[in-house]
Design a protein around this motif. Structure first.
Motif, PDB file in Angstrom:
ATOM      1  N   TRP A  68      10.881 -21.878  23.300  1.00 10.90           N
ATOM      2  CA  TRP A  68      12.337 -22.043  23.240  1.00 10.90           C
ATOM      3  C   TRP A  68      12.960 -21.799  24.608  1.00 10.90           C
ATOM      4  CZ3 TRP A  68      15.130 -24.846  20.448  1.00 10.90           C
ATOM      5  CH2 TRP A  68      16.497 -24.623  20.248  1.00 10.90           C
ATOM      6  N   TRP A  69      14.157 -22.352  24.809  1.00 12.55           N
ATOM      7  CA  TRP A  69      14.753 -22.360  26.141  1.00 12.55           C
ATOM      8  C   TRP A  69      15.162 -20.970  26.645  1.00 12.55           C
ATOM      9  CZ3 TRP A  69      19.683 -20.476  26.557  1.00 12.55           C
ATOM     10  CH2 TRP A  69      20.506 -20.527  25.426  1.00 12.55           C
ATOM     11  N   ASP A  70      15.254 -19.980  25.754  1.00 10.76           N
ATOM     12  CA  ASP A  70      15.620 -18.640  26.219  1.00 10.76           C
ATOM     13  C   ASP A  70      14.393 -17.798  26.598  1.00 10.76           C
ATOM     14  OD1 ASP A  70      14.579 -18.110  23.712  1.00 10.76           O
ATOM     15  OD2 ASP A  70      16.299 -16.958  22.999  1.00 10.76           O
ATOM     16  N   LEU A  72      12.031 -18.995  29.033  1.00 10.99           N
ATOM     17  CA  LEU A  72      11.429 -19.811  30.091  1.00 10.99           C
ATOM     18  C   LEU A  72      11.118 -19.046  31.378  1.00 10.99           C
ATOM     19  CD1 LEU A  72      13.353 -23.207  29.748  1.00 10.99           C
ATOM     20  CD2 LEU A  72      11.113 -22.579  28.833  1.00 10.99           C
ATOM     21  N   ILE A  98       7.521 -27.376  26.369  1.00  7.26           N
ATOM     22  CA  ILE A  98       8.821 -26.787  26.672  1.00  7.26           C
ATOM     23  C   ILE A  98       9.817 -27.487  25.754  1.00  7.26           C
ATOM     24  CG2 ILE A  98      10.605 -26.484  28.414  1.00  7.26           C
ATOM     25  CD1 ILE A  98       8.068 -24.844  28.963  1.00  7.26           C
ATOM     26  N   HIS A  99      10.444 -26.751  24.826  1.00 11.84           N
ATOM     27  CA  HIS A  99      11.254 -27.368  23.774  1.00 11.84           C
ATOM     28  C   HIS A  99      12.494 -28.069  24.343  1.00 11.84           C
ATOM     29  CE1 HIS A  99      12.139 -26.794  19.204  1.00 11.84           C
ATOM     30  NE2 HIS A  99      12.487 -27.997  19.615  1.00 11.84           N
ATOM     31  N   TRP A 100      13.153 -27.406  25.290  1.00 12.13           N
ATOM     32  CA  TRP A 100      14.322 -27.986  25.980  1.00 12.13           C
ATOM     33  C   TRP A 100      14.259 -27.556  27.442  1.00 12.13           C
ATOM     34  CZ3 TRP A 100      18.062 -31.102  23.714  1.00 12.13           C
ATOM     35  CH2 TRP A 100      18.060 -31.164  22.313  1.00 12.13           C
ATOM     36  N   PRO A 101      14.671 -28.430  28.355  1.00 12.83           N
ATOM     37  CA  PRO A 101      14.761 -27.991  29.750  1.00 12.83           C
ATOM     38  C   PRO A 101      15.765 -26.851  29.863  1.00 12.83           C
ATOM     39  CG  PRO A 101      15.856 -30.120  29.431  1.00 12.83           C
ATOM     40  CD  PRO A 101      15.129 -29.817  28.154  1.00 12.83           C
ATOM     41  N   SER A 102      15.577 -26.024  30.874  1.00  9.65           N
ATOM     42  CA  SER A 102      16.454 -24.861  31.044  1.00  9.65           C
ATOM     43  C   SER A 102      17.909 -25.311  31.223  1.00  9.65           C
ATOM     44  CB  SER A 102      16.021 -24.051  32.264  1.00  9.65           C
ATOM     45  OG  SER A 102      16.830 -22.905  32.416  1.00  9.65           O
ATOM     46  N   PRO A 103      18.821 -24.832  30.362  1.00  6.58           N
ATOM     47  CA  PRO A 103      20.229 -25.247  30.476  1.00  6.58           C
ATOM     48  C   PRO A 103      20.798 -24.919  31.851  1.00  6.58           C
ATOM     49  CG  PRO A 103      19.833 -24.125  28.385  1.00  6.58           C
ATOM     50  CD  PRO A 103      18.599 -23.941  29.209  1.00  6.58           C
ATOM     51  N   ASN A 105      19.708 -25.555  34.541  1.00 10.55           N
ATOM     52  CA  ASN A 105      18.615 -25.178  35.450  1.00 10.55           C
ATOM     53  C   ASN A 105      18.655 -23.681  35.790  1.00 10.55           C
ATOM     54  OD1 ASN A 105      16.296 -26.283  36.665  1.00 10.55           O
ATOM     55  ND2 ASN A 105      17.265 -26.241  38.680  1.00 10.55           N
ATOM     56  N   TYR A 112       9.048 -22.513  35.427  1.00  4.52           N
ATOM     57  CA  TYR A 112       8.539 -22.508  34.052  1.00  4.52           C
ATOM     58  C   TYR A 112       7.439 -23.530  33.808  1.00  4.52           C
ATOM     59  CZ  TYR A 112      12.220 -26.059  32.790  1.00  4.52           C
ATOM     60  OH  TYR A 112      13.054 -27.154  32.700  1.00  4.52           O
TER      61      TYR A 112
END
Length: 269
Positions: A68-70, A72, A98-103, A105, A112
């Motif tokens: 998950w993105w939190d 990374l 990686i479920h979602w790219p880091s919001p 960045n 990551y």
């Protein structure tokens, strides 16, 4: 050579308890071997327990999970993978995404993705990949990891959101696009074009959507809790659509996105 991703798989988003157990066991009986979960789904422990209790050997299974993105930041990413494996009751997964790219960045992609590769090198994932990455982000990921390292970009693809430019970009880099929400949360069942094609083949519109993806070379993993739908999803791979039918489905693209949380990247389409 690109590793084949078993098709179709079973998506487990929102499945828990006896419903999840039934779906997995029924899918196994029908020959499914690809099971897709994620940290965010909060069902890794149940998915793992059900698969581990089955008679199917681990080496025959293809298990995907996602960070998950939190989680990374590199040290946290690695800890989160260990937690996922503990919940799954497995020493490795076949595919770690990686479920979602880091919001915004917030965690640099270099950091990551390097950690993701290190998890693979430690033997905790046989393959690694990305999910919900845009064209620019795919290019950046390939620059960081190199050609041939990213197995898939798991993205939303269905007749109403075809993501053709992103699909082609992935394929040019040897990345297999895989489709989540292939039935557009059931909306394919109500489309007149898909219903007409389905009638000609004496199948359902859902089967047409899966056959269309299969013909494009895009593996998918619809979620289903009914035995008849699990069976029809796997039978859809036997269908062959005509060029005219494929063109008619191509015309259904209207950029209709279902998964669009506030932390999503700026989409290509």
């Amino acid at each position: 050579m690109t590793t084949a991703i078993p098709n179709p798989g079973l998506g487990t988003f929102r499945l828990t308890g006896d419903t999840l157990k039934f779906a997995i066991n029924e899918a196994l009986k029908l020959g499914y071997r690809h099971f897709d979960t994620a940290q965010f789904y909060d069902n890794e422990a149940e998915v793992g327990a059900t698969l581990n209790d089955s008679d199917v050997p681990r080496e025959e299974l293809f298990i995907t999970t996602k960070v998950w993105w939190d989680r990374l930041e590199p040290t946290d990413l690695k800890a989160s993978v260990d937690e996922s494996l503990q919940r799954l009751g497995m020493s490795y997964v076949d595919l770690l995404l990686i479920h979602w790219p880091s919001p915004d960045n917030a965690v640099p992609m270099q950091d990551y993705l390097t950690a993701l590769k290190e998890v693979k090198e430690a033997g905790k994932a046989r393959h690694i990949g990305i999910s919900n990455f845009t064209i620019a982000q795919v290019s950046q990921a390939v620059e960081i990891l190199g050609e041939g390292e990213i197995l898939t970009n798991q993205i939303e693809i269905h007749p109403f959101l075809q993501n053709r430019e992103l699909v082609a970009h992935c394929q040019r880099h040897g990345i297999t696009p895989t489709a989540f929400m292939p039935l557009a949360v059931g909306k394919v069942m109500d489309d007149e074009t898909l219903k007409g094609i389905a009638e000609r083949h004496a199948v359902s519109p859902a089967q047409i959507a899966i056959a269309w993806l299969n013909q494009l070379g895009i593996p998918t993993f619809p979620s289903s809790t009914k035995a008849k739908n699990l069976k029809s999803n796997i039978e859809a791979l036997k269908l062959r659509l005509s060029d005219d039918e494929m063109a008619a489905i191509a015309n259904l693209d209207r950029g209709e996105r279902v998964a669009n949380p506030d932390f999503a990247p700026k989409w290509d389409q």
